[in-house]
Design a protein around this motif. Structure first.
Motif, PDB file in Angstrom:
ATOM      1  N   PRO A   1       0.517  -0.830  -0.235  1.00 36.57           N
ATOM      2  CA  PRO A   1       0.235   0.027  -0.278  1.00 36.57           C
ATOM      3  C   PRO A   1       1.231   1.494   0.060  1.00 36.57           C
ATOM      4  O   PRO A   1       2.049   1.247  -0.008  1.00 36.57           O
ATOM      5  N   SER A   2       0.624   2.125  -0.044  1.00 36.11           N
ATOM      6  CA  SER A   2       0.674   3.599  -0.341  1.00 36.11           C
ATOM      7  C   SER A   2       0.663   4.275   1.087  1.00 36.11           C
ATOM      8  O   SER A   2       0.119   3.865   1.804  1.00 36.11           O
ATOM      9  N   ARG A   3       1.825   5.308   1.281  1.00 36.06           N
ATOM     10  CA  ARG A   3       1.772   5.876   2.864  1.00 36.06           C
ATOM     11  C   ARG A   3       0.351   6.388   3.008  1.00 36.06           C
ATOM     12  O   ARG A   3       0.115   7.876   1.748  1.00 36.06           O
TER      13      ARG A   3
ATOM     14  N   TYR B   1     -19.863   7.265  15.724  1.00 37.28           N
ATOM     15  CA  TYR B   1     -20.326   6.401  14.928  1.00 37.28           C
ATOM     16  C   TYR B   1     -20.230   6.755  12.982  1.00 37.28           C
ATOM     17  O   TYR B   1     -20.651   7.834  13.304  1.00 37.28           O
ATOM     18  N   LEU B   2     -19.478   6.346  12.543  1.00 36.44           N
ATOM     19  CA  LEU B   2     -19.080   6.028  11.216  1.00 36.44           C
ATOM     20  C   LEU B   2     -20.208   6.136  10.444  1.00 36.44           C
ATOM     21  O   LEU B   2     -21.397   5.779   9.969  1.00 36.44           O
ATOM     22  N   ALA B   3     -21.017   7.629  10.316  1.00 35.32           N
ATOM     23  CA  ALA B   3     -22.151   8.424   9.477  1.00 35.32           C
ATOM     24  C   ALA B   3     -21.961   7.315   8.020  1.00 35.32           C
ATOM     25  O   ALA B   3     -22.084   7.122   7.356  1.00 35.32           O
ATOM     26  N   ALA B   4     -21.207   8.202   7.288  1.00 39.12           N
ATOM     27  CA  ALA B   4     -20.299   7.897   5.977  1.00 39.12           C
ATOM     28  C   ALA B   4     -19.010   8.065   5.930  1.00 39.12           C
ATOM     29  O   ALA B   4     -18.220   8.763   6.502  1.00 39.12           O
ATOM     30  N   SER B   5     -18.419   7.893   4.848  1.00 38.14           N
ATOM     31  CA  SER B   5     -17.191   7.414   4.497  1.00 38.14           C
ATOM     32  C   SER B   5     -17.539   6.698   3.207  1.00 38.14           C
ATOM     33  O   SER B   5     -17.946   6.366   2.374  1.00 38.14           O
ATOM     34  N   ASN B   6     -16.336   7.427   2.759  1.00 34.92           N
ATOM     35  CA  ASN B   6     -15.305   7.245   1.143  1.00 34.92           C
ATOM     36  C   ASN B   6     -14.323   6.271   0.768  1.00 34.92           C
ATOM     37  O   ASN B   6     -13.646   6.543  -0.029  1.00 34.92           O
ATOM     38  N   ALA B   7     -13.884   6.160   2.435  1.00 32.71           N
ATOM     39  CA  ALA B   7     -12.040   5.792   1.782  1.00 32.71           C
ATOM     40  C   ALA B   7     -11.942   4.582   1.325  1.00 32.71           C
ATOM     41  O   ALA B   7     -12.594   3.361   1.078  1.00 32.71           O
ATOM     42  N   LEU B   8     -10.711   4.822   0.754  1.00 34.69           N
ATOM     43  CA  LEU B   8     -10.517   3.170  -0.027  1.00 34.69           C
ATOM     44  C   LEU B   8      -9.802   2.245   1.657  1.00 34.69           C
ATOM     45  O   LEU B   8      -9.019   3.207   2.272  1.00 34.69           O
ATOM     46  N   VAL B   9     -10.466   1.332   1.121  1.00 38.73           N
ATOM     47  CA  VAL B   9      -9.615   0.265   2.003  1.00 38.73           C
ATOM     48  C   VAL B   9      -8.207  -0.542   1.317  1.00 38.73           C
ATOM     49  O   VAL B   9      -8.928  -1.026  -0.029  1.00 38.73           O
TER      50      VAL B   9
ATOM     51  N   LYS C   1     -16.220  -0.100   0.220  1.00 37.09           N
ATOM     52  CA  LYS C   1     -17.217  -0.595   1.075  1.00 37.09           C
ATOM     53  C   LYS C   1     -16.858   0.271   2.253  1.00 37.09           C
ATOM     54  O   LYS C   1     -16.344  -0.831   3.025  1.00 37.09           O
ATOM     55  N   LYS C   2     -17.951   0.724   2.764  1.00 35.88           N
ATOM     56  CA  LYS C   2     -18.431   1.145   4.054  1.00 35.88           C
ATOM     57  C   LYS C   2     -18.275  -0.237   5.086  1.00 35.88           C
ATOM     58  O   LYS C   2     -17.660   0.015   6.125  1.00 35.88           O
ATOM     59  N   GLU C   3     -18.562  -1.230   4.684  1.00 40.92           N
ATOM     60  CA  GLU C   3     -18.547  -2.535   5.363  1.00 40.92           C
ATOM     61  C   GLU C   3     -17.257  -3.320   5.931  1.00 40.92           C
ATOM     62  O   GLU C   3     -16.884  -4.013   6.805  1.00 40.92           O
ATOM     63  N   ALA C   4     -16.466  -2.378   4.736  1.00 37.99           N
ATOM     64  CA  ALA C   4     -14.591  -2.829   5.472  1.00 37.99           C
ATOM     65  C   ALA C   4     -14.313  -1.888   6.751  1.00 37.99           C
ATOM     66  O   ALA C   4     -13.218  -2.279   7.169  1.00 37.99           O
ATOM     67  N   LEU C   5     -14.546  -0.943   6.703  1.00 35.50           N
ATOM     68  CA  LEU C   5     -14.713   0.012   8.488  1.00 35.50           C
ATOM     69  C   LEU C   5     -15.660  -0.472   9.791  1.00 35.50           C
ATOM     70  O   LEU C   5     -16.730  -0.529   9.516  1.00 35.50           O
ATOM     71  N   ASN C   6     -14.826  -0.762  10.706  1.00 33.42           N
ATOM     72  CA  ASN C   6     -15.767  -0.602  11.980  1.00 33.42           C
ATOM     73  C   ASN C   6     -16.722   0.224  11.979  1.00 33.42           C
ATOM     74  O   ASN C   6     -15.944   1.764  12.520  1.00 33.42           O
ATOM     75  N   SER C   7     -18.068   0.701  11.887  1.00 34.45           N
ATOM     76  CA  SER C   7     -18.641   1.464  12.246  1.00 34.45           C
ATOM     77  C   SER C   7     -19.369   2.358  13.431  1.00 34.45           C
ATOM     78  O   SER C   7     -18.834   3.069  13.188  1.00 34.45           O
TER      79      SER C   7
END
Lengths: 187, 491
Positions: free
Chosen positions: B296-298, B408-416, B427-433
């Protein structure tokens, strides 16, 4: 007055309780400090230092003995530390070889003078003698304890005390004789 | 020498000795006691704060060191300047000092020998690697090749090297899409020695973590209500105490925080060798450079913002607690390759479950990233409920605060990042809410005697739970918080 209650209030930081404790012991403790120092100003400095230690370490008082005795012990320790740090006082207990004292007529003279006069007589002793005499005769420490407190041998403490006692008795005796003489003179 | 009557008489006389100290003695004693206690208190809080901030800096520095140890890969990027990376002499280099060599001949040789064309995410690296690390990584990668080779024989399609075509699918992807779901899991190259991924292990909960800050404060003697303060029995003191009584114990207001946010890797329980193995497995090429799949990139720090409503209650002269509802925005950035539109994939999220997603980005360190390296901003939108304890330090309007917040993680566009597929997916399911954060900070009240006092001070928040499922990633934020009470009250 309940001293335990007073201590607990002081620990809670109540200014009124702190002042009350100060007023309760300030007079006698200043007398203690007076006996170890050479001036009243120095005695008040020692008193201030001592009471600061009392209030900052009051949580260490275990309610087992008299509060006055605990405070007194702090004052004595503070006085000795003051003497050690202060260059005006000679804390060396190595005294020059003095000629022997005049023989005293009475080894156990009566003390007819007032407390302040006797204290002033004690303060006339050389600093080393003065400290050891106060610790042994007034505070009640034994020579082993005195040796530890002052960093000297027990034998040194004994010999210095003997000299101090002899001097003081001589002065007291002299004062008693002066009183008798003046009493005869007035008749 | 036994004490004779003389000593007893002397002691009795000395017991009568009594003096009256001069008037200035007691005020001097009072002042010295107050100064000493204040110094002790400031020292203890200073030590506590230094520990908290030092711990925060340690996490951040440690994360930076971890990134520096990761291998640098090189790709030919013609004349492209990529933010966060250096493009020099036609080569994309990370800022660390590793040297990189390209060797296409070696790649072709290996491919022809093994009959396996490592598709889009081929990486080559040279540099300083320990011999035992190379051997371990070679073993793991050899296992993967054998597994893939077995699958390849049953397929008619022959995967081809992706030479920069955005629409080209990797062999892994093709195999996964062609095969029924039952086989997909086998194709996903989950290293058997992948640590700390443990299939079936549940995500960490707040129970497994400990509160960072100690909550015991220096014991401040509690004063009885209505008691005079240090100023003594003066009219001013009486008036002051009356005013304090009138003040309500409850205060509410708004708070705003701005600063930076980033991710840390939490506790250093993994040896460095095993951590590297998560993302790299070299292909042995006798006599040639080591080929390594991409890592992964830094992750770069980003901007953080928080706005909320705070309610505070004073429980004593110096102690109070506050609770509040806030919106928190955190962001980080990462260099990724081009997005693979029109493709979907199923990846393991590291906890044994599979995630299907159609938002996939190539790894910035892969050949498919040629000409398409971009900086992607990960955004996290949280709603948080906080509970903090506040202690006033000394006589100044300076407060230290510490506590916890449930977010509580309401929304995120984060890449995993998927270490098995070497790509980034969303995918939001990849993050802990739900996240628990430890908070610490200080406030100083400005314009205290003016109409609108404002509290300002540094704040640090650190996630006590993992941000990503199956990965040791912890979110943190550091910044400055401003608070203002409503209805002309003071905090």
């Amino acid at each position: 007055m309940d001293q335990n209650r007073l201590v607990k209030d002081c620990l809670k930081g109540k200014p009124a309780a702190q002042k009350q404790l100060y007023e309760l012991f300030a007079g006698p403790m200043l007398g203690v400090c007076y006996r170890y120092t050479k001036s009243l100003a120095d005695a008040e400095d020692v008193l201030q230092e001592g009471f600061v230690k009392v209030f900052l370490n009051l949580h260490q008082f275990k309610f087992e003995g008299e509060l006055g005795g605990w405070v007194r012990r702090i004052m004595v320790t503070t006085s000795i530390n003051f003497l050690k740090k202060n260059s005006r006082y000679q804390t060396e207990l190595i005294f020059p070889e003095e000629p022997p004292l005049h023989a005293v007529n009475n080894d156990n003279p009566e003390v007819r003078m007032g407390a302040r006069e006797l204290a002033d007589l004690i303060r006339q002793l050389p600093p080393g003698y003065q400290t050891i005499f106060n610790l042994y005769a007034v505070e009640g420490f034994n020579h082993i304890e005195i040796g530890k407190m002052l960093g000297i041998q027990e034998s040194t403490s004994r010999s210095q005390y003997a000299r101090a006692r002899g001097l003081l008795i001589q002065w007291i005796d002299q004062q008693n004789n002066d009183v008798k003489t003046s009493a005869y003179a007035t008749k | 020498m036994q004490q004779s009557d003389f000593e007893k008489r002397v002691r009795e006389k000395m017991g009568e000795l009594n003096f009256t100290p001069s008037p200035p003695v007691w005020p001097h004693i009072e002042e010295r006691i107050r100064q000493k206690k204040e110094r002790r208190r400031v020292f203890v809080w200073f030590v506590l704060l230094a520990l908290v901030l030092g711990g925060g800096v340690w996490w951040m520095v440690g994360e930076k060191l971890t990134d520096d140890r990761q291998p640098v890969t090189e790709e030919k990027v013609e004349g492209k300047k990529v933010k966060g990376y250096e493009v020099a002499d036609g080569e994309l280099k990370d800022r660390s000092e590793h040297t990189v060599v390209t060797d296409r001949e070696a790649e072709d040789k290996i491919s022809s020998e093994t009959k396996i064309r490592i598709d889009t995410d081929k990486q080559r690296i040279t540099g300083e690697r320990k011999e035992d690390t190379r051997a371990t990584e070679a073993k793991i990668f050899a296992e993967k090749k054998r597994e893939l080779l077995g699958r390849r024989k049953n397929t008619e399609d022959r995967p081809a090297i992706n030479k920069g075509k955005k629409n080209a699918r990797t062999s892994t992807e093709r195999t996964k899409s062609d095969k029924p779901a039952a086989d997909t899991q086998a194709v996903v190259m989950t290293p058997p020695a992948e640590v700390p991924v443990q299939p079936g292990k549940k995500e960490e909960t707040a129970k497994e973590t400990e509160t960072v800050m100690e909550k015991e404060a220096v014991k401040e003697p509690q004063k009885e209500p209505g008691e005079e303060q240090t100023t003594g029995d003066t009219a001013f003191a009486i008036e002051k105490s009356k005013q304090e009584k009138k003040a309500s114990k409850w205060t509410s207001g708004i708070s705003v925080t701005a600063g930076i946010s980033g991710t840390g890797s939490g506790l250093r329980l993994l040896p460095m060798v095993l951590r590297d193995n998560l993302y790299s497995s070299p292909v042995t090429n006798p006599g040639g450079p080591v080929l390594v799949p991409p890592g992964p990139s830094r992750v770069r720090n980003g901007f953080s913002l928080g706005v909320g409503y705070v309610v505070k209650r004073n429980t004593g002269k110096r102690l109070s607690y506050s609770t509040g509802l806030r919106y928190n925005y955190y962001s980080t950035s990462v260099a990724v390759g081009a997005r693979r539109s029109g493709s979907s994939m199923t990846v393991s999220n590291g906890t044994g479950s599979l995630i299907t997603t159609d938002v996939i980005y190539s790894n910035a360190r892969s050949t498919s990233a040629l000409g398409g390296v971009q900086i992607y901003r990960n955004s996290y939108h949280f709603v948080s409920l906080s509970f903090d304890l506040e202690v006033k330090l000394g006589k100044k309007p300076l407060y230290a605060t510490a506590g916890l917040s449930l977010q509580y993680l309401a929304a995120s566009n984060a890449l995993v990042y998927s270490p098995s597929a070497y790509v980034y997916y969303r995918k939001k399911e990849a993050l802990n809410s739900f996240q628990v954060f430890g908070n610490a900070g200080m406030y100083y009240t400005f314009f205290q005697n003016k109409k609108n006092p404002v509290q300002l001070g540094p704040q640090l928040s650190y996630g006590l739970g993992r941000l990503e499922k199956g990965a040791r990633t912890y979110l943190f934020a550091a910044g400055v918080t401003a608070r203002r009470a409503l209805n002309k009250k003071r905090f």
